[in-house]
Design an enzyme around this catalytic site. Structure first.
Site, PDB file in Angstrom:
ATOM      1  N   GLY A 279       0.802  -1.235   0.000  1.00 17.71           N
ATOM      2  CA  GLY A 279       0.000   0.000   0.000  1.00 17.71           C
ATOM      3  C   GLY A 279       0.822   1.266   0.000  1.00 17.71           C
ATOM      4  O   GLY A 279       0.730   2.081  -0.901  1.00 17.71           O
TER       5      GLY A 279
ATOM      6  N   CYS B 254       6.983   7.437  20.872  1.00 14.60           N
ATOM      7  CA  CYS B 254       5.684   7.626  21.500  1.00 14.60           C
ATOM      8  C   CYS B 254       4.614   7.665  20.420  1.00 14.60           C
ATOM      9  O   CYS B 254       4.889   8.028  19.294  1.00 14.60           O
ATOM     10  CB  CYS B 254       5.648   8.959  22.245  1.00 14.60           C
ATOM     11  SG  CYS B 254       6.938   9.093  23.470  1.00 14.60           S
TER      12      CYS B 254
ATOM     13  N   HIS C  35      11.717  -4.035   6.611  1.00 18.89           N
ATOM     14  CA  HIS C  35      12.393  -3.345   7.721  1.00 18.89           C
ATOM     15  C   HIS C  35      13.903  -3.403   7.582  1.00 18.89           C
ATOM     16  O   HIS C  35      14.623  -2.671   8.242  1.00 18.89           O
ATOM     17  CB  HIS C  35      11.977  -3.964   9.055  1.00 18.89           C
ATOM     18  CG  HIS C  35      10.500  -3.845   9.292  1.00 18.89           C
ATOM     19  ND1 HIS C  35       9.623  -4.867   8.986  1.00 18.89           N
ATOM     20  CD2 HIS C  35       9.746  -2.832   9.745  1.00 18.89           C
ATOM     21  CE1 HIS C  35       8.398  -4.480   9.273  1.00 18.89           C
ATOM     22  NE2 HIS C  35       8.433  -3.249   9.726  1.00 18.89           N
TER      23      HIS C  35
HETATM   24  N1  GLN Z   1      -1.342  -0.360   3.871  1.00 16.53           N
HETATM   25  C1  GLN Z   1      -0.455  -0.082   4.962  1.00 16.53           C
HETATM   26  C2  GLN Z   1       0.888   0.357   4.423  1.00 16.53           C
HETATM   27  O1  GLN Z   1       1.296  -0.129   3.429  1.00 16.53           O
HETATM   28  C3  GLN Z   1      -0.281  -1.285   5.860  1.00 16.53           C
HETATM   29  C4  GLN Z   1       0.583  -0.970   7.052  1.00 16.53           C
HETATM   30  C5  GLN Z   1       0.690  -2.065   8.084  1.00 16.53           C
HETATM   31  O2  GLN Z   1       0.545  -3.208   7.805  1.00 16.53           O
HETATM   32  N2  GLN Z   1       0.962  -1.727   9.300  1.00 16.53           N
HETATM   33  O3  GLN Z   1       1.559   1.175   5.003  1.00 16.53           O
END
Ligand code: GLN
Ligand code: ZN
Length: 766
Positions: free
Chosen positions: A443, A527, A705
């Site tokens: 997304g 936070c 990540h």
């Molecule tokens: N659609 C969100 C993104 O791509 C999903 C984020 C998530 O899974 N925390 O940022």
């Protein structure tokens, strides 16, 4: 006579996030350790002064930490994994930060300790890493010094430490760097002498009481762990400190006799989340023991109904007299610090709220109310409290008949798609005509400085709405062009307009409010500012349609629309306490259902509804999982099951340990699910040994990540493993989460490799 009052813990971060600023300045070399220590000291003194000013009998010492209070204890006990150096001094701050984040201004970098959620909160602690032959040796410890510091400032001190069994429970065992399944209880005989010494030192430093936190007593514990409580507290009994055994986040239930019978001086119970347990505790509590009643909600931001609380406590007060203490239900770490820092909330809403600082006042006012020692001022405060409670109960801003009627009228058919997946899949594949192993993303695309600047300026009123819209459209266009060039099969618009996946929707829905400084520590210096859901939820107008439609106008490929699911919106907000979570969730689900329908009519026929928080909503007691999963799954389905067979619903989740709820995930009945798996090397797929996941799935093939470039061959290999468990016709190829934290120069080559992997898979399996 007044009642004894205290708090189980207080926010440490500072009302303006001073702690965040100080530690981050220290990490980047802008201030020296001495200055950091000085900032810590100032915050502690200020927070104790606030507790004293509110009239608490004791201040709490031990809730302060530069990163995490569990890490403080690990370091104090010498639970420092070998990779951080064997001679690491127990109070060395840089060792501490290296354990927390892998690096510090001095010392060799090493892999940070694992971090995980603290029970069902959004606070993350550092998981204690026990070696097979773990020794526990008490070094110098900061906590003792802090007790003296508080004493010197003129306070009566209650020290706070995690209890030994909870500490073992939340840790993991390792051998030669690998996690093992060794029994943590076996470490107890080694651990207890260190605890005994710690308690003795705290007492001699001047702590009148030590609150020893054993929240695991509210869980369904294995027998061996229950038995260990008796041995543990019998052994700690000889300590010179008076122990207050603290439990929270639930009711003691089957552990109530055990908890009441342990040889300690007092017991704290959570009467917010375990409201029904007071009578059974009163019946079992021995005559010499103190009962600390946790009556002010430490997990939410609403004012307490003080006169209702007074009535609830009447019998306890009659039976216990001065042995009844009052406190918040749990540590106030989980709520924002001070409501008086909110200058933008409207008056009516503000008047319904209490943050940590205000909750202390509630505790002491309630104590005087119960004891019958109200001053004239108190009488007024109590009357104000009652007026606020009544105003909230009856407010037309909260209660919307149309929303309530709509929830009451939900019918079973609204939870189900017209036809089962196999039939829907046919209708979808007929128009989508996607290749085998279709590629997509989750997304979001990089949130560049330019995007953030446009948003800031727009919010500050320095950028006109049309200009903001044009800026976002430029970003969307860029994002679509890049995806076209890469050859991704199902593009997304990139979520440039969203600062946060929950806040974005909250701001567009009715019934939500936002604070300016309502920060709650999530981990370390990080936070979050959760939205407040205060009223019945409705959607005044479409929230995402225009952006998705614009994106669709730029490409012939089928655009995927992007929504945050009802459970995630609920889970990441402060929610109403005047109706069940389930009801609020259904209201959000109905609002999203309208959005889904509008997207579909606007020609967006692939729609993703993200539910990354589905799993973290699981109740702490396993016996309550079923009923939660029932309404959580239903809420998702209510949002989704409004579309035609040929419209494809996706969902996304980002955790790898979902094996134990895989059936519920299948029940969501999304046509496609994308999920994080790359970090666990497709461990997730083990779940498919015994369970045939019925629909399509995109097991994330690379870890977004990590800054490392994912290699094509590696992604092909992972997908080939997936294809052993799931038919290739039902597999998608995608990263394991959104890309917003990455930069374009990282994203483009990674996705190019991903597309190449899909092509290789097509020729292999096609
Ligand atoms: N659609 C969100 C993104 O791509 C999903 C984020 C998530 O899974 N925390 O940022
Ligand atoms: Zn994710």
């Amino acid at each position: 006579m007044t009642l004894t009052t205290h708090t189980l813990g207080y926010p440490r971060i500072g009302v303006r996030r001073e702690l965040k600023q100080a530690v981050e300045a220290y990490w980047s070399g802008d201030i020296r350790q001495q200055q950091l220590e000085q900032s810590g000291r100032e915050l502690r003194l200020r927070h104790w002064a606030e507790q004293q000013a509110a009239g608490l009998s004791y201040v709490s010492v031990g809730d302060f930490a530069f990163y995490d209070h569990i890490l403080n204890l690990s370091q104090a006990l010498g639970v420092i994994p070998p990779r951080f150096g064997h001679d690491a001094a127990a109070d060395d701050l840089d060792t501490y930060f290296r354990m927390a984040r892998g690096r510090a201004p001095s010392g060799q970098p090493a892999a940070a300790c694992e971090m995980t959620k603290w029970f069902d909160t959004n606070y993350h602690y550092l998981v204690p890493e026990f070696q097979a032959d773990q020794r526990f040796t008490l070094g110098n410890n900061r906590l003792e010094d802090e007790v003296r510091e508080a004493r010197d400032a003129g306070h009566r001190v209650k020290a706070v430490i995690p209890g030994p069994l909870t500490y073992l429970w939340i840790g993991k065992t390792f051998s030669g760097g690998e996690q093992t399944h060794a029994d943590r209880l076996a470490l107890l005989p080694n651990l207890l002498p260190a605890y005994g010494e710690l308690l003795a030192r705290l007492a001699s430093a001047g702590a009148e009481w030590v609150q020893i936190d054993e929240p695991i007593l509210t869980l369904e514990l294995p027998t061996a762990w229950r038995q260990a409580f008796e041995t543990t507290y019998n052994q700690l009994q000889s300590t010179p400190a008076k122990l207050l055994l603290a439990t929270w986040f639930g009711s003691l239930d089957e552990n109530v006799s055990l908890a009441c019978g342990l040889p300690v001086a007092g017991l704290h119970i959570d009467l917010v989340r375990g409201a029904g347990q007071l009578a059974s505790v009163l019946d079992r509590l021995p005559h010499h023991k103190v009962l600390s009643a946790g009556v002010v909600d430490g997990r939410n931001i609403w004012k307490s109904d003080l006169s209702a609380q007074r009535d609830n406590l009447r019998e306890a007060h009659e039976r216990l007299g001065e042995r009844l203490w009052l406190a918040p239900s749990c540590s106030l770490l989980h709520v924002p610090h001070d409501l008086s820092a909110e200058d933008r909330l409207d008056e009516a809403l503000r008047n319904w709220l209490a943050f940590a600082r205000q909750k202390l006042d509630e505790v002491t006012l309630l104590a005087r109310t119960v004891a019958g020692t109200l001053s004239v001022c108190d009488e007024q405060a109590l009357a104000d409290n009652q007026a606020a409670i009544a105003a909230r109960r009856d407010s037309t801003r909260i209660h919307r008949d149309d929303v309530k009627r709509r929830v009451a009228a939900i019918t079973a058919t609204q939870f189900v798609r017209a036809n089962p997946y196999p039939q829907r899949a046919k209708a979808q594949h007929a128009w989508l005509k996607l290749p085998l192993f279709p590629t997509t993303t989750i997304g979001s695309f990089p949130q560049t400085e330019e995007i953030r600047k446009a948003r800031r300026n727009f919010k500050a009123g320095q950028l006109a709405a049309v200009d903001y819209e044009a800026a976002m459209q430029r970003e969307i266009r860029y994002c679509i062009e890049r995806q076209e060039a890469l050859g991704l099969d199902v593009p997304v618009h990139g979520e440039a307009e969203r600062n946060d996946m929950v806040e974005y929707f909250g701001e567009l829905l009715e019934g939500f409010a936002f604070t300016r400084n309502g920060w709650v520590q999530s981990y370390g210096s990080r936070c979050v500012k959760p939205p407040l859901i205060y009223g019945d939820v409705s959607r005044p107008q479409p929230m995402t349609v225009a952006w998705s439609q614009y994106a669709q106008s730029l490409t012939d490929k089928p655009m995927k629309g992007m929504l945050t699911g009802p459970v995630t919106i609920l889970q990441w907000s402060f929610v109403r306490d005047d109706q069940p979570r389930e009801t609020t969730c259904k209201q959000i689900a109905l609002a999203l259902r309208d959005e889904v329908a509008d997207l579909e009519s606007a020609g967006i026929r692939i729609i993703q509804i993200d539910e990354p928080a589905l799993r973290e909503g699981l109740p702490l007691k396993r016996s309550q999982w079923r009923s939660y999963l029932r309404w959580a799954v239903d809420s998702f389905r209510l949002s989704a099951a409004v579309v035609d067979d040929s419209t494809q619903i996706h969902t996304h989740m980002c955790y790898s340990e979902f094996n134990d709820i895989i059936e519920s995930i299948a029940e969501l009945d999304a046509d496609v699910i994308t999920i994080e798996t790359s970090r666990s090397n497709m461990e997730l797929l083990d779940a498919f040994q015994d369970f045939d996941y019925p629909n399509e799935i995109g097991p994330g093939v690379y870890d977004i990540h990590s800054p490392n470039l994912p290699q094509t061959e590696w992604m092909v290999a992972l997908m080939a493993r997936a294809a052993e468990k799931i038919p290739a016709q039902r597999l998608w190829v995608n990263p394991d989460c959104g890309l917003k934290t990455r930069r374009w120069p990282e994203v483009e080559p990674a996705l190019a490799n991903l597309v190449a992997a899909a092509q290789a898979l097509r020729s292999r399996f096609g």
